[in-house]
Write a protein that holds these residues in place. Structure first.
Motif, PDB file in Angstrom:
ATOM      1  N   TYR A 147       0.842  -1.193   0.000  1.00  0.00           N
ATOM      2  CA  TYR A 147       0.000   0.000   0.000  1.00  0.00           C
ATOM      3  C   TYR A 147       0.877   1.242   0.000  1.00  0.00           C
ATOM      4  O   TYR A 147       1.928   1.277   0.639  1.00  0.00           O
ATOM      5  N   ALA A 148       0.416   2.276  -0.709  1.00  0.00           N
ATOM      6  CA  ALA A 148       1.034   3.597  -0.635  1.00  0.00           C
ATOM      7  C   ALA A 148       0.121   4.510   0.163  1.00  0.00           C
ATOM      8  O   ALA A 148      -1.109   4.397   0.097  1.00  0.00           O
ATOM      9  N   VAL A 149       0.714   5.427   0.918  1.00  0.00           N
ATOM     10  CA  VAL A 149      -0.043   6.412   1.682  1.00  0.00           C
ATOM     11  C   VAL A 149      -0.355   7.578   0.743  1.00  0.00           C
ATOM     12  O   VAL A 149       0.537   8.130   0.092  1.00  0.00           O
ATOM     13  N   SER A 150      -1.645   7.959   0.655  1.00  0.00           N
ATOM     14  CA  SER A 150      -2.046   8.978  -0.320  1.00  0.00           C
ATOM     15  C   SER A 150      -2.320  10.345   0.288  1.00  0.00           C
ATOM     16  O   SER A 150      -2.564  11.305  -0.444  1.00  0.00           O
ATOM     17  N   ALA A 151      -2.298  10.463   1.622  1.00  0.00           N
ATOM     18  CA  ALA A 151      -2.602  11.752   2.251  1.00  0.00           C
ATOM     19  C   ALA A 151      -1.851  11.864   3.567  1.00  0.00           C
ATOM     20  O   ALA A 151      -1.389  10.864   4.129  1.00  0.00           O
ATOM     21  N   GLY A 152      -1.719  13.096   4.073  1.00  0.00           N
ATOM     22  CA  GLY A 152      -1.054  13.305   5.347  1.00  0.00           C
ATOM     23  C   GLY A 152       0.444  13.448   5.222  1.00  0.00           C
ATOM     24  O   GLY A 152       0.996  13.485   4.117  1.00  0.00           O
ATOM     25  N   PRO A 153       1.141  13.498   6.371  1.00  0.00           N
ATOM     26  CA  PRO A 153       2.588  13.745   6.356  1.00  0.00           C
ATOM     27  C   PRO A 153       3.395  12.635   5.689  1.00  0.00           C
ATOM     28  O   PRO A 153       4.516  12.871   5.252  1.00  0.00           O
ATOM     29  N   ASP A 154       2.834  11.408   5.615  1.00  0.00           N
ATOM     30  CA  ASP A 154       3.564  10.294   5.000  1.00  0.00           C
ATOM     31  C   ASP A 154       3.146  10.046   3.557  1.00  0.00           C
ATOM     32  O   ASP A 154       3.463   8.995   2.979  1.00  0.00           O
ATOM     33  N   ALA A 155       2.413  10.962   2.949  1.00  0.00           N
ATOM     34  CA  ALA A 155       1.937  10.780   1.579  1.00  0.00           C
ATOM     35  C   ALA A 155       3.089  10.476   0.630  1.00  0.00           C
ATOM     36  O   ALA A 155       4.149  11.103   0.688  1.00  0.00           O
ATOM     37  N   GLY A 156       2.866   9.484  -0.235  1.00  0.00           N
ATOM     38  CA  GLY A 156       3.876   9.100  -1.208  1.00  0.00           C
ATOM     39  C   GLY A 156       4.805   8.004  -0.750  1.00  0.00           C
ATOM     40  O   GLY A 156       5.619   7.515  -1.542  1.00  0.00           O
ATOM     41  N   THR A 157       4.702   7.590   0.522  1.00  0.00           N
ATOM     42  CA  THR A 157       5.561   6.524   1.032  1.00  0.00           C
ATOM     43  C   THR A 157       4.791   5.206   1.073  1.00  0.00           C
ATOM     44  O   THR A 157       3.562   5.170   0.994  1.00  0.00           O
ATOM     45  N   LEU A 158       5.542   4.108   1.208  1.00  0.00           N
ATOM     46  CA  LEU A 158       4.908   2.812   1.393  1.00  0.00           C
ATOM     47  C   LEU A 158       4.412   2.691   2.829  1.00  0.00           C
ATOM     48  O   LEU A 158       5.131   3.040   3.774  1.00  0.00           O
ATOM     49  N   ALA A 159       3.202   2.201   2.979  1.00  0.00           N
ATOM     50  CA  ALA A 159       2.643   2.010   4.315  1.00  0.00           C
ATOM     51  C   ALA A 159       3.299   0.816   5.004  1.00  0.00           C
ATOM     52  O   ALA A 159       3.631  -0.179   4.366  1.00  0.00           O
ATOM     53  N   GLU A 160       3.483   0.937   6.313  1.00  0.00           N
ATOM     54  CA  GLU A 160       3.981  -0.189   7.105  1.00  0.00           C
ATOM     55  C   GLU A 160       2.799  -1.032   7.565  1.00  0.00           C
ATOM     56  O   GLU A 160       1.800  -0.519   8.073  1.00  0.00           O
ATOM     57  N   LEU A 161       2.914  -2.343   7.359  1.00  0.00           N
ATOM     58  CA  LEU A 161       1.854  -3.262   7.758  1.00  0.00           C
ATOM     59  C   LEU A 161       1.967  -3.527   9.252  1.00  0.00           C
ATOM     60  O   LEU A 161       2.884  -4.207   9.711  1.00  0.00           O
ATOM     61  N   ASP A 162       1.037  -2.962  10.029  1.00  0.00           N
ATOM     62  CA  ASP A 162       1.079  -3.130  11.476  1.00  0.00           C
ATOM     63  C   ASP A 162       0.655  -4.541  11.854  1.00  0.00           C
ATOM     64  O   ASP A 162       0.201  -5.336  11.028  1.00  0.00           O
ATOM     65  N   ALA A 163       0.787  -4.862  13.135  1.00  0.00           N
ATOM     66  CA  ALA A 163       0.518  -6.225  13.621  1.00  0.00           C
ATOM     67  C   ALA A 163      -0.921  -6.657  13.350  1.00  0.00           C
ATOM     68  O   ALA A 163      -1.169  -7.817  12.987  1.00  0.00           O
ATOM     69  N   GLU A 164      -1.872  -5.725  13.495  1.00  0.00           N
ATOM     70  CA  GLU A 164      -3.272  -6.079  13.261  1.00  0.00           C
ATOM     71  C   GLU A 164      -3.505  -6.445  11.802  1.00  0.00           C
ATOM     72  O   GLU A 164      -4.224  -7.412  11.500  1.00  0.00           O
ATOM     73  N   THR A 165      -2.891  -5.677  10.874  1.00  0.00           N
ATOM     74  CA  THR A 165      -3.047  -5.956   9.466  1.00  0.00           C
ATOM     75  C   THR A 165      -2.399  -7.277   9.095  1.00  0.00           C
ATOM     76  O   THR A 165      -2.960  -8.084   8.352  1.00  0.00           O
ATOM     77  N   VAL A 166      -1.204  -7.524   9.623  1.00  0.00           N
ATOM     78  CA  VAL A 166      -0.504  -8.780   9.332  1.00  0.00           C
ATOM     79  C   VAL A 166      -1.328  -9.968   9.852  1.00  0.00           C
ATOM     80  O   VAL A 166      -1.444 -10.996   9.160  1.00  0.00           O
ATOM     81  N   LYS A 167      -1.905  -9.837  11.024  1.00  0.00           N
ATOM     82  CA  LYS A 167      -2.717 -10.920  11.570  1.00  0.00           C
ATOM     83  C   LYS A 167      -3.923 -11.198  10.690  1.00  0.00           C
ATOM     84  O   LYS A 167      -4.277 -12.357  10.440  1.00  0.00           O
ATOM     85  N   ALA A 168      -4.556 -10.137  10.184  1.00  0.00           N
ATOM     86  CA  ALA A 168      -5.698 -10.329   9.283  1.00  0.00           C
ATOM     87  C   ALA A 168      -5.282 -11.007   7.977  1.00  0.00           C
ATOM     88  O   ALA A 168      -5.977 -11.896   7.478  1.00  0.00           O
ATOM     89  N   LEU A 169      -4.153 -10.606   7.439  1.00  0.00           N
ATOM     90  CA  LEU A 169      -3.670 -11.178   6.182  1.00  0.00           C
ATOM     91  C   LEU A 169      -3.315 -12.643   6.315  1.00  0.00           C
ATOM     92  O   LEU A 169      -3.535 -13.444   5.390  1.00  0.00           O
ATOM     93  N   THR A 170      -2.742 -13.008   7.432  1.00  0.00           N
ATOM     94  CA  THR A 170      -2.202 -14.365   7.591  1.00  0.00           C
ATOM     95  C   THR A 170      -3.125 -15.280   8.372  1.00  0.00           C
ATOM     96  O   THR A 170      -2.780 -16.437   8.624  1.00  0.00           O
ATOM     97  N   GLY A 171      -4.281 -14.772   8.770  1.00  0.00           N
ATOM     98  CA  GLY A 171      -5.174 -15.616   9.544  1.00  0.00           C
ATOM     99  C   GLY A 171      -4.674 -15.896  10.937  1.00  0.00           C
ATOM    100  O   GLY A 171      -4.995 -16.935  11.534  1.00  0.00           O
ATOM    101  N   GLY A 172      -3.825 -14.991  11.461  1.00  0.00           N
ATOM    102  CA  GLY A 172      -3.309 -15.158  12.821  1.00  0.00           C
ATOM    103  C   GLY A 172      -1.944 -15.770  12.884  1.00  0.00           C
ATOM    104  O   GLY A 172      -1.342 -15.832  13.944  1.00  0.00           O
ATOM    105  N   ALA A 173      -1.382 -16.204  11.709  1.00  0.00           N
ATOM    106  CA  ALA A 173      -0.038 -16.800  11.715  1.00  0.00           C
ATOM    107  C   ALA A 173       0.993 -15.713  11.891  1.00  0.00           C
ATOM    108  O   ALA A 173       0.787 -14.556  11.533  1.00  0.00           O
ATOM    109  N   SER A 174       2.135 -16.090  12.435  1.00  0.00           N
ATOM    110  CA  SER A 174       3.227 -15.128  12.614  1.00  0.00           C
ATOM    111  C   SER A 174       3.965 -14.923  11.311  1.00  0.00           C
ATOM    112  O   SER A 174       3.907 -15.753  10.429  1.00  0.00           O
TER     113      SER A 174
END
Length: 297
Positions: free
Chosen positions: A270-297
């Motif tokens: 994901y790219a950030v489209s607004a705010g101070p980080d606009a134009g950078t790649l978003a960091e996948l936080d722990a909640e997002t990673v858990k959703a993507l992986t079904g809870g796997a590490s």
């Protein structure tokens, strides 16, 4: 008819389709892959060997059987690209799409496209030029990898029927339909995991970004087959992207056993489209990673 001149490259100018501008004015990965396909077709057409000529003169169906792309820069809806195609062996082509932005050359796609010429029943069967003989096969399976990776049992699943508009030559599901299925199954998977595109746009200003993708055909799927497309996340890459895998299985009349007909990989972030980080790649936080992986590490 002109000589096939198999060793010579070709160049043409192309524009992305307006239908591919879905997030702001940026073009999505699917339409990058369609441009790579169009560039490859231009190589054949320049030699008077376009799909119509191949079919009506020789009874051959031109099929893209493998397309692998890297997307190092964004493509805008009004951009015009110079597409260069260079042969890299029988049926295999290197493709590069470039444009000028702010006066500077920018590469927006580097990729490889593999083509097969499938013999079509009921069509004329003249002898093709000798340079094309290595490309002629009885079906897609003849050029597929001998040992494709095994399917993933716990993957997300999405079913669709192969309609006539998914097919080529009144029969075979085309490569571009599996590219579209990859886009759709990723979208459905993300929504199923609570990470739908509209939610992330509204809540985080996150815009989907695909930096590489590959779609390979493994066997023929046919008109009116039932296709089950699966998707699973295989790796989280440096907390900035996820690597995912699609597989497609077809069943149809007289073909009750599911056939593994396509496989794909995609690197999605994901790219950030607004705010101070606009134009950078978003960091996948722990909640997002858990959703993507079904809870796997």
């Amino acid at each position: 008819m002109s000589s096939p001149e198999p060793e010579r490259g070709t160049a043409c100018r192309l524009r992305p389709r307006y239908a591919g501008a879905n997030i702001r004015t940026w073009i999505g990965f699917k339409n990058f892959m369609y441009l790579a396909e169009e560039a490859t077709l231009a190589w054949f057409r320049e030699r008077d060997l376009g799909p119509r000529s191949l079919y009506h003169r020789y009874g051959l169906g031109l099929e893209i059987v493998d397309s692998s792309v890297q997307l190092p820069a964004v493509l805008e809806v009004d951009d015009e690209v110079e597409a260069r195609v260079e042969p890299r062996g029988p049926g295999r082509f290197g493709v590069r799409l470039r444009l000028r932005r702010d006066g500077q050359p920018v590469t927006v796609l580097r990729g490889t496209v593999t083509v097969a010429l499938v013999t079509e029943g009921g069509a004329p069967a003249g002898d093709p030029p000798p340079a094309l003989a290595p490309l002629v096969v009885p079906g897609v399976a003849a050029v597929a990898p001998a040992d494709p990776p095994p399917p993933v049992a716990e993957a997300y699943r999405f079913g669709w029927r192969a309609r006539y508009f998914h097919c080529h030559y009144s029969d075979r599901v085309q490569h571009g339909s599996h590219v579209a299925a990859l886009e759709e199954v990723v979208d459905r998977f993300l929504a199923d995991r609570g990470l739908s595109v509209p939610r992330l746009l509204a809540e985080r200003s996150w815009i989907p970004v695909v930096s590489r993708a590959r779609v390979r055909l493994l066997a023929d799927a046919h008109m009116d087959d039932e296709i089950e497309t699966t998707f699973t996340v295989t790796e989280i890459v440096k907390d900035r992207a996820f690597d995912g895998r699609m597989d497609a299985f077809a069943t149809g009349p007289g073909r009750d056993r599911p056939r593994h007909v396509a496989t794909a990989r995609i690197l999605h972030g994901y790219a950030v489209s607004a705010g101070p980080d606009a134009g950078t790649l978003a960091e996948l936080d722990a909640e997002t990673v858990k959703a993507l992986t079904g809870g796997a590490s």
